[in-house]
Write a protein that holds these residues in place. Sequence first.
Motif, PDB file in Angstrom:
ATOM      1  N   ASN A 348      -6.497  10.457   1.481  1.00  0.00           N
ATOM      2  CA  ASN A 348      -5.213   9.799   1.231  1.00  0.00           C
ATOM      3  C   ASN A 348      -5.149   8.413   1.871  1.00  0.00           C
ATOM      4  OD1 ASN A 348      -4.202  11.971  -0.234  1.00  0.00           O
ATOM      5  ND2 ASN A 348      -3.330  12.955   1.554  1.00  0.00           N
ATOM      6  N   ILE A 349      -5.726   8.287   3.060  1.00  0.00           N
ATOM      7  CA  ILE A 349      -5.742   6.977   3.717  1.00  0.00           C
ATOM      8  C   ILE A 349      -6.589   5.993   2.919  1.00  0.00           C
ATOM      9  CG2 ILE A 349      -6.549   5.739   5.773  1.00  0.00           C
ATOM     10  CD1 ILE A 349      -5.730   8.161   7.425  1.00  0.00           C
ATOM     11  N   ALA A 350      -7.739   6.459   2.431  1.00  0.00           N
ATOM     12  CA  ALA A 350      -8.623   5.579   1.655  1.00  0.00           C
ATOM     13  C   ALA A 350      -7.957   5.135   0.355  1.00  0.00           C
ATOM     14  CB  ALA A 350      -9.941   6.300   1.362  1.00  0.00           C
ATOM     15  N   LEU A 351      -7.357   6.087  -0.355  1.00  0.00           N
ATOM     16  CA  LEU A 351      -6.699   5.740  -1.614  1.00  0.00           C
ATOM     17  C   LEU A 351      -5.470   4.871  -1.376  1.00  0.00           C
ATOM     18  CD1 LEU A 351      -6.938   9.203  -3.395  1.00  0.00           C
ATOM     19  CD2 LEU A 351      -8.094   7.098  -4.094  1.00  0.00           C
ATOM     20  N   GLY A 352      -4.712   5.186  -0.323  1.00  0.00           N
ATOM     21  CA  GLY A 352      -3.554   4.374   0.009  1.00  0.00           C
ATOM     22  C   GLY A 352      -3.941   2.957   0.371  1.00  0.00           C
ATOM     23  N   GLY A 353      -5.050   2.821   1.126  1.00  0.00           N
ATOM     24  CA  GLY A 353      -5.528   1.493   1.484  1.00  0.00           C
ATOM     25  C   GLY A 353      -5.972   0.689   0.274  1.00  0.00           C
ATOM     26  N   ALA A 354      -6.654   1.364  -0.658  1.00  0.00           N
ATOM     27  CA  ALA A 354      -7.100   0.676  -1.871  1.00  0.00           C
ATOM     28  C   ALA A 354      -5.918   0.184  -2.694  1.00  0.00           C
ATOM     29  CB  ALA A 354      -7.978   1.613  -2.702  1.00  0.00           C
ATOM     30  N   ALA A 355      -4.899   1.048  -2.834  1.00  0.00           N
ATOM     31  CA  ALA A 355      -3.730   0.667  -3.622  1.00  0.00           C
ATOM     32  C   ALA A 355      -2.960  -0.475  -2.958  1.00  0.00           C
ATOM     33  CB  ALA A 355      -2.813   1.871  -3.820  1.00  0.00           C
ATOM     34  N   LEU A 356      -2.819  -0.434  -1.634  1.00  0.00           N
ATOM     35  CA  LEU A 356      -2.110  -1.498  -0.926  1.00  0.00           C
ATOM     36  C   LEU A 356      -2.897  -2.806  -0.973  1.00  0.00           C
ATOM     37  CD1 LEU A 356      -0.773   0.445   2.192  1.00  0.00           C
ATOM     38  CD2 LEU A 356       0.506  -0.292   0.177  1.00  0.00           C
ATOM     39  N   ALA A 357      -4.226  -2.708  -1.004  1.00  0.00           N
ATOM     40  CA  ALA A 357      -5.043  -3.919  -1.141  1.00  0.00           C
ATOM     41  C   ALA A 357      -4.783  -4.586  -2.490  1.00  0.00           C
ATOM     42  CB  ALA A 357      -6.529  -3.564  -1.007  1.00  0.00           C
ATOM     43  N   VAL A 358      -4.605  -3.779  -3.533  1.00  0.00           N
ATOM     44  CA  VAL A 358      -4.280  -4.326  -4.847  1.00  0.00           C
ATOM     45  C   VAL A 358      -2.916  -5.012  -4.795  1.00  0.00           C
ATOM     46  CG1 VAL A 358      -3.761  -3.738  -7.241  1.00  0.00           C
ATOM     47  CG2 VAL A 358      -5.685  -2.651  -6.087  1.00  0.00           C
ATOM     48  N   ALA A 359      -1.975  -4.387  -4.085  1.00  0.00           N
ATOM     49  CA  ALA A 359      -0.640  -4.982  -3.972  1.00  0.00           C
ATOM     50  C   ALA A 359      -0.695  -6.357  -3.319  1.00  0.00           C
ATOM     51  CB  ALA A 359       0.275  -4.058  -3.168  1.00  0.00           C
ATOM     52  N   VAL A 360      -1.623  -6.536  -2.372  1.00  0.00           N
ATOM     53  CA  VAL A 360      -1.762  -7.827  -1.692  1.00  0.00           C
ATOM     54  C   VAL A 360      -2.469  -8.845  -2.578  1.00  0.00           C
ATOM     55  CG1 VAL A 360      -2.856  -8.996   0.264  1.00  0.00           C
ATOM     56  CG2 VAL A 360      -1.734  -6.785   0.610  1.00  0.00           C
ATOM     57  N   LYS A 361      -3.473  -8.404  -3.339  1.00  0.00           N
ATOM     58  CA  LYS A 361      -4.332  -9.316  -4.092  1.00  0.00           C
ATOM     59  C   LYS A 361      -3.779  -9.685  -5.478  1.00  0.00           C
ATOM     60  CE  LYS A 361      -8.030  -9.797  -1.401  1.00  0.00           C
ATOM     61  NZ  LYS A 361      -8.585 -11.119  -1.005  1.00  0.00           N
ATOM     62  N   THR A 362      -3.100  -8.763  -6.109  1.00  0.00           N
ATOM     63  CA  THR A 362      -2.714  -8.996  -7.504  1.00  0.00           C
ATOM     64  C   THR A 362      -1.667 -10.109  -7.643  1.00  0.00           C
ATOM     65  OG1 THR A 362      -1.917  -7.913  -9.508  1.00  0.00           O
ATOM     66  CG2 THR A 362      -0.870  -7.267  -7.460  1.00  0.00           C
ATOM     67  N   LYS A 363      -1.697 -10.763  -8.790  1.00  0.00           N
ATOM     68  CA  LYS A 363      -0.707 -11.791  -9.098  1.00  0.00           C
ATOM     69  C   LYS A 363       0.364 -11.265 -10.056  1.00  0.00           C
ATOM     70  CE  LYS A 363      -4.033 -15.566  -8.485  1.00  0.00           C
ATOM     71  NZ  LYS A 363      -4.704 -16.731  -9.123  1.00  0.00           N
ATOM     72  N   SER A 364       0.163 -10.036 -10.509  1.00  0.00           N
ATOM     73  CA  SER A 364       1.120  -9.426 -11.427  1.00  0.00           C
ATOM     74  C   SER A 364       2.240  -8.750 -10.638  1.00  0.00           C
ATOM     75  CB  SER A 364       0.417  -8.403 -12.321  1.00  0.00           C
ATOM     76  OG  SER A 364       1.357  -7.604 -13.009  1.00  0.00           O
ATOM     77  N   ARG A 365       3.475  -9.108 -10.940  1.00  0.00           N
ATOM     78  CA  ARG A 365       4.615  -8.537 -10.230  1.00  0.00           C
ATOM     79  C   ARG A 365       4.728  -7.034 -10.508  1.00  0.00           C
ATOM     80  NH1 ARG A 365      10.161  -8.023 -11.552  1.00  0.00           N
ATOM     81  NH2 ARG A 365      11.523  -7.994  -9.711  1.00  0.00           N
ATOM     82  N   LEU A 366       4.530  -6.640 -11.764  1.00  0.00           N
ATOM     83  CA  LEU A 366       4.608  -5.227 -12.123  1.00  0.00           C
ATOM     84  C   LEU A 366       3.501  -4.431 -11.449  1.00  0.00           C
ATOM     85  CD1 LEU A 366       5.901  -2.983 -13.812  1.00  0.00           C
ATOM     86  CD2 LEU A 366       4.369  -3.614 -15.697  1.00  0.00           C
ATOM     87  N   ARG A 367       2.273  -5.011 -11.442  1.00  0.00           N
ATOM     88  CA  ARG A 367       1.156  -4.330 -10.798  1.00  0.00           C
ATOM     89  C   ARG A 367       1.368  -4.228  -9.293  1.00  0.00           C
ATOM     90  NH1 ARG A 367      -1.563  -0.844 -12.736  1.00  0.00           N
ATOM     91  NH2 ARG A 367      -2.032  -2.131 -14.555  1.00  0.00           N
ATOM     92  N   ARG A 368       1.981  -5.236  -8.696  1.00  0.00           N
ATOM     93  CA  ARG A 368       2.248  -5.199  -7.258  1.00  0.00           C
ATOM     94  C   ARG A 368       3.221  -4.070  -6.925  1.00  0.00           C
ATOM     95  NH1 ARG A 368       3.723  -9.949  -6.725  1.00  0.00           N
ATOM     96  NH2 ARG A 368       1.732 -10.822  -6.030  1.00  0.00           N
ATOM     97  N   GLN A 369       4.250  -3.920  -7.722  1.00  0.00           N
ATOM     98  CA  GLN A 369       5.223  -2.851  -7.491  1.00  0.00           C
ATOM     99  C   GLN A 369       4.563  -1.476  -7.620  1.00  0.00           C
ATOM    100  OE1 GLN A 369       8.276  -3.678 -10.371  1.00  0.00           O
ATOM    101  NE2 GLN A 369       9.329  -5.151  -9.051  1.00  0.00           N
ATOM    102  N   GLN A 370       3.746  -1.329  -8.658  1.00  0.00           N
ATOM    103  CA  GLN A 370       3.078  -0.053  -8.874  1.00  0.00           C
ATOM    104  C   GLN A 370       2.096   0.253  -7.743  1.00  0.00           C
ATOM    105  OE1 GLN A 370       0.629   0.113 -12.365  1.00  0.00           O
ATOM    106  NE2 GLN A 370       0.299   2.320 -12.233  1.00  0.00           N
ATOM    107  N   SER A 371       1.343  -0.756  -7.315  1.00  0.00           N
ATOM    108  CA  SER A 371       0.348  -0.560  -6.268  1.00  0.00           C
ATOM    109  C   SER A 371       1.008  -0.252  -4.933  1.00  0.00           C
ATOM    110  CB  SER A 371      -0.520  -1.812  -6.136  1.00  0.00           C
ATOM    111  OG  SER A 371      -1.164  -2.114  -7.346  1.00  0.00           O
ATOM    112  N   LEU A 372       2.095  -0.954  -4.628  1.00  0.00           N
ATOM    113  CA  LEU A 372       2.791  -0.715  -3.371  1.00  0.00           C
ATOM    114  C   LEU A 372       3.359   0.697  -3.335  1.00  0.00           C
ATOM    115  CD1 LEU A 372       3.775  -1.921  -0.700  1.00  0.00           C
ATOM    116  CD2 LEU A 372       5.834  -2.696  -1.887  1.00  0.00           C
ATOM    117  N   SER A 373       3.987   1.104  -4.430  1.00  0.00           N
ATOM    118  CA  SER A 373       4.550   2.448  -4.499  1.00  0.00           C
ATOM    119  C   SER A 373       3.457   3.515  -4.406  1.00  0.00           C
ATOM    120  CB  SER A 373       5.329   2.609  -5.810  1.00  0.00           C
ATOM    121  OG  SER A 373       5.757   3.944  -5.979  1.00  0.00           O
ATOM    122  N   SER A 374       2.354   3.308  -5.135  1.00  0.00           N
ATOM    123  CA  SER A 374       1.249   4.275  -5.121  1.00  0.00           C
ATOM    124  C   SER A 374       0.604   4.360  -3.753  1.00  0.00           C
ATOM    125  CB  SER A 374       0.200   3.885  -6.165  1.00  0.00           C
ATOM    126  OG  SER A 374       0.749   3.877  -7.457  1.00  0.00           O
TER     127      SER A 374
END
Length: 401
Positions: A348-374
């Motif tokens: 869970n920590i690994a998957l959570g870290g990967a998703a939060l990394a996407v939230a930091v890197k992505t330029k898509s607002r929708l993708r950021r919301q999804q990644s942060l929530s996930s």
Amino acid sequence: MEYNELSKKILNAVGGADNVKTVTHCITRLRIACHDPSLIAKDKIKGFEGVQGLVDRSYEIQVVIGTDVINAYNAFTKLVDHSRKVSGTETEMPAPAGNTAPTSETAAPEKAKHRRFRPLDIFLKYVGGSVIYTFPILCCAAGVNVICMILTTFLVVSAESGTYKVFYTLYQAFFDFMPIFIGFGAAKILGINQLYGAFLGAFLVHANINGAEGLDLFGIPILSASYGSTVFPVLLGTAFMALADRHIGSKIPQAVSFILRPFVVFVISIPVTLWLLAPLGAFIGIYVADGIQWLHSHLGLPAIVIMGFISPILTATGTGNALLPIFMQSYLANGYESFMFPASLGKNIALGGAALAVAVKTKSRLRRQQSLSSGLTALCGISEPAIFGITLPFKNHLSQH
């Protein structure tokens, strides 16, 4: 998220209300079994906004919604019921059953394709699904236990105080009477009255049965076993009770079925459960707990690493739930679980870290919301949104999105 609109899209994609056989849900997935799976537009469903993934289990599709799945389930079942009332085909959703395989002739090729896997699929659905239904109160009990530890460790609250006893009882009640909750979930999965399973669980934990010595039924001795805080005895007993209800109870005339059906089912089921199934389940639980302890003591850290590696695969394929009763039994027997839970924590920590990394890197607002929530959801223990919404779609190219 507007689940009424999403439900309409999903219902059309599965072939309409008449093609829906049963609908259930777990923590993150809407599980839909259809009479004719060939009518399901799976790729179309995957593309709907609000759908994070789809798992095909041959007898059903699992639409990954996320932790808000209960709202999607309520909207979908309401829509199906309404559609059936309008068409005059049925008045309400049928109860979910253990045998949810395709039945139409047009589904024959798919049925043949998965025939060898269906018994295993049904077993996994039954065992894992029965435990999944207890998760809301399990989480509540675990949270209350944390409060109890904080009260006694940091706030100098006596374990003899009324405050501590109230909170600790709320925690302990789940585990002491767990067969009741497991039985309720098992009956729901098998498509019989849920109170049958709960009643059987209550019967097993009653002081006259639980751990009773020198007990007999019709002169035949009953093995003494402890059924409080167990999983397998009520699972086996409820499975037999479902057979009795389906093959014997269903033959009782409708005029007296309301009164006689539960009576007949329990009179048939209780002796078999007490003589054979419940003691067998108790012994299975003991040996499972001992086996897990043996694995951990002999393999140690490598065993946890291996489990952590395969855990996301089990979750993604929907087979991980079947392991829950096994490891829950280990926890109940030993007071701790040092194999699956640490592995799941790492996953869970690994998957959570990967998703939060996407939230930091992505330029898509929708993708950021999804990644942060996930990501936050994964860190809290529910990894499906991160698996289906982030890691599987992007695999090795997460940083590019």
